[in-house]
Design a protein around this motif. Structure first.
Motif, short mmCIF file in Angstrom:
data_model
loop_
_atom_site.label_atom_id
_atom_site.label_comp_id
_atom_site.label_asym_id
_atom_site.label_seq_id
_atom_site.Cartn_x
_atom_site.Cartn_y
_atom_site.Cartn_z
N ASN A 43 0.82 -1.21 0.00
CA ASN A 43 0.00 0.00 0.00
C ASN A 43 0.86 1.26 0.00
OD1 ASN A 43 -2.45 1.52 0.20
ND2 ASN A 43 -2.05 1.80 2.36
N LEU A 44 2.02 1.19 0.63
CA LEU A 44 2.92 2.34 0.66
C LEU A 44 3.42 2.72 -0.72
CD1 LEU A 44 4.98 1.54 3.90
CD2 LEU A 44 3.36 3.42 3.59
N LEU A 45 3.41 1.75 -1.65
CA LEU A 45 3.79 2.06 -3.03
C LEU A 45 2.83 3.05 -3.67
CD1 LEU A 45 4.81 -1.39 -4.57
CD2 LEU A 45 6.32 0.55 -4.11
N SER A 46 1.62 3.14 -3.13
CA SER A 46 0.62 4.04 -3.70
C SER A 46 0.77 5.47 -3.19
CB SER A 46 -0.79 3.52 -3.37
OG SER A 46 -1.05 2.32 -4.07
N PHE A 47 1.87 5.75 -2.50
CA PHE A 47 2.21 7.13 -2.12
C PHE A 47 3.51 7.48 -2.84
CE2 PHE A 47 -0.52 5.69 1.27
CZ PHE A 47 -1.27 6.81 1.60
N PRO A 48 3.44 7.69 -4.17
CA PRO A 48 4.67 7.87 -4.96
C PRO A 48 5.32 9.23 -4.73
CG PRO A 48 2.75 8.19 -6.34
CD PRO A 48 2.23 7.76 -4.99
N ASP A 49 6.60 9.31 -5.04
CA ASP A 49 7.33 10.58 -4.97
C ASP A 49 6.70 11.59 -5.93
OD1 ASP A 49 8.95 9.03 -3.43
OD2 ASP A 49 10.68 9.06 -4.77
N CYS A 50 6.68 12.83 -5.51
CA CYS A 50 6.34 13.97 -6.38
C CYS A 50 4.89 13.95 -6.87
CB CYS A 50 7.28 14.04 -7.59
SG CYS A 50 9.02 14.10 -7.14
N TYR A 51 4.02 13.12 -6.28
CA TYR A 51 2.64 13.09 -6.76
C TYR A 51 1.90 14.37 -6.38
CZ TYR A 51 -1.33 10.46 -8.68
OH TYR A 51 -2.36 10.02 -9.47
N LEU A 52 2.37 15.01 -5.30
CA LEU A 52 1.79 16.29 -4.88
C LEU A 52 2.82 17.39 -4.98
CD1 LEU A 52 -0.43 15.21 -1.83
CD2 LEU A 52 -1.11 15.54 -4.21
N SER A 53 3.58 17.39 -6.07
CA SER A 53 4.59 18.43 -6.29
C SER A 53 3.91 19.74 -6.65
CB SER A 53 5.54 18.03 -7.41
OG SER A 53 6.28 16.88 -7.06
N PRO A 54 4.43 20.89 -6.18
CA PRO A 54 3.85 22.19 -6.54
C PRO A 54 3.76 22.35 -8.06
CG PRO A 54 5.50 22.44 -4.81
CD PRO A 54 5.58 21.01 -5.27
N GLY A 55 2.63 22.89 -8.50
CA GLY A 55 2.43 23.11 -9.91
C GLY A 55 1.82 21.94 -10.64
N GLU A 56 1.77 20.76 -9.99
CA GLU A 56 1.21 19.56 -10.63
C GLU A 56 0.05 18.97 -9.83
OE1 GLU A 56 4.24 16.68 -11.31
OE2 GLU A 56 5.57 18.05 -12.38
N ILE A 57 -0.37 19.68 -8.78
CA ILE A 57 -1.40 19.12 -7.89
C ILE A 57 -2.77 19.39 -8.48
CG2 ILE A 57 -2.34 19.11 -5.57
CD1 ILE A 57 0.35 20.20 -4.60
N THR A 58 -3.51 18.31 -8.72
CA THR A 58 -4.87 18.40 -9.26
C THR A 58 -5.87 17.92 -8.22
OG1 THR A 58 -4.77 16.17 -10.19
CG2 THR A 58 -4.01 17.99 -11.59
N ASP A 59 -7.14 18.21 -8.50
CA ASP A 59 -8.18 17.76 -7.57
C ASP A 59 -8.22 16.24 -7.47
OD1 ASP A 59 -9.14 17.44 -10.16
OD2 ASP A 59 -11.05 18.46 -9.81
N THR A 60 -7.94 15.54 -8.59
CA THR A 60 -8.00 14.08 -8.54
C THR A 60 -6.84 13.50 -7.71
OG1 THR A 60 -6.83 13.97 -10.66
CG2 THR A 60 -9.23 13.84 -10.71
N ARG A 61 -5.68 14.15 -7.72
CA ARG A 61 -4.56 13.66 -6.91
C ARG A 61 -4.84 13.86 -5.42
NH1 ARG A 61 1.23 14.57 -10.00
NH2 ARG A 61 0.57 13.78 -12.03
#
Length: 406
Positions: free
Chosen positions: A318-336
């Motif tokens: 389950n920890l694999l589903s918290f990937p690096d940079c998924y919430l990086s500034p400039g790329e954060i969407t409502d679905t993320r």
């Protein structure tokens, strides 16, 4: 995905007739299920002509979608309805062991079981058989398991290429026909305002953790704070103390601690594989194999500890589903943000809130003809590479249709 210890694995075949799947489609039962259970209320099919074209050509069709939500297999019923076909689909054995109704419904929709804890030759042989006969398209998710990271594709498992090539060889010998792989990108979009939904869900989680309510803050900061808080709690739960350092490093340390601990408890003296998902599979397989080798009294006494070992391995995955940079500034969407909060909820509650209304885009790529020749030893599999490139390209483009926040 809890291991099944209620009974030993046995292959469950699909229902082969057309009356039940036709009934399910005619009465829009998949629409009802997706709306009620998964919050998916709208859909849009793109490049459906690519699907129609291979159907009309009578080729054997292997659909290879990405797998980010539990809704994915049912969602594929929507394009199948439009092009007037039914589907076969591989489904994990544990799904047939939830309720008798779900097991009944899965079979009637064309699903058949695969044992993810072992080498399920019967399921693989049946998949090849269904592909060769070409009566219905076959759905196999090449990532293997769901990941809740809709914008990122996980590494593909080589089983899908093995099935496709074996079927291609048999189909050629049988009647000279072809097998094609048809990548399908599934992208979910939020229909409601993420700010209000996330504020409510984050408030519930913060309250559950006993955190002081300090008024509404930005949802990105609160989400990241909860990710770090959940990780710290799990570190304390499993290791006795919370660690320091960047979140990705702490995630990886905890992940490997859990896997090493589970392998040691099952007397697997060295890491069973280099890939996390493969290590988890082997741990789960060892748990199930050990359990069914016990006497009835031993089963009762050892069941809780064996389930705990399997849960350790599952949480590592389950920890694999918290990937690096998924919430990086400039790329954060409502679905993320939605996906991250739902992953936290699954880690704490065991299930995610599904009240956010979703729309799914189902986009078909052009068909990839399957060769029956294996790639040279040590070289990348060209079929898997083609599927990966196709899916990644579509998902990269579709990710831009989500709303940016922050």
């Amino acid at each position: 995905m809890t291991v099944v210890l209620s009974r030993p694995y046995e292959f469950i075949p699909p229902h082969r007739g057309d009356r039940w799947p036709s009934f399910i489609q005619a009465f829009r039962l998949i629409d009802w299920h997706l709306r009620r259970k998964e919050g998916v209320v709208e859909h849009e099919c793109r490049n459906l002509d690519a699907f129609r074209e291979v159907l009309d050509s009578r080729q054997s069709i292997l659909l290879t979608p990405n797998h980010c939500r539990y809704a994915d297999p049912i969602v594929l019923g929507w394009p199948a309805r439009v092009v007037k076909t039914h589907l076969y689909a591989m489904a994990s054995w544990h799904l047939f062991n939830t309720t008798s109704f779900e097991s009944f419904a899965l079979r009637r929709m064309g699903a058949f079981s695969i044992n993810r804890e072992g080498n399920d030759k019967q399921a693989v042989d049946k998949a090849i058989e269904y592909l060769v006969e070409a009566k219905r398209p076959l759905v196999v998710f090449p990532e293997g398991t769901t990941n809740r990271t809709n914008d990122q594709l996980k590494p593909l498992l080589d089983g899908v290429a093995f099935i496709a090539r074996r079927a291609a060889k048999k189909r050629q010998k049988q009647d000279g026909g072809n097998v094609v792989a048809l990548p399908v990108a599934l992208k979910y979009l939020c229909l409601d305002d993420i700010e209000s939904w996330a504020d409510h869900q984050l408030g519930r989680l913060e309250s559950q953790l006993g955190w002081r309510q300090t008024g509404r803050r930005d949802i990105i900061g609160r989400t990241m704070r909860l990710v770090e808080g959940m990780l710290a709690l799990k570190e304390i739960e499993y290791t006795g103390t919370s660690a320091s350092g960047p979140l990705p490093e702490r995630r990886d340390r905890l992940m490997h601690f859990l896997l090493n601990d589970a392998e040691a408890k099952m007397e697997m003296t060295s890491p069973s594989a280099s890939d996390v998902r493969e290590r988890v599979r082997k741990i789960r397989s060892r748990v199930v194999g050990h359990y069914f080798s016990l006497s009835e009294s031993e089963m009762q006494s050892q069941r809780p500890s064996l389930l705990e070992i399997a849960e350790e391995a599952d949480f590592a995955q389950n920890l694999l589903s918290f990937p690096d940079c998924y919430l990086s500034p400039g790329e954060i969407t409502d679905t993320r943000i939605l996906e991250t909060i739902q992953r936290i909820q699954e880690s704490i509650y065991g299930k995610a809130d599904q009240t956010m209304r979703l729309k799914v885009i189902v986009e078909f790529a052009d068909a990839i003809e399957v060769s029956d020749q294996r790639p040279p030893r040590g070289e990348a599999d060209p079929l898997l590479e083609s599927i990966r490139t196709s899916l990644s390209g579509m998902l990269d483009r579709l990710s831009g249709e989500a709303r940016l926040i922050g």
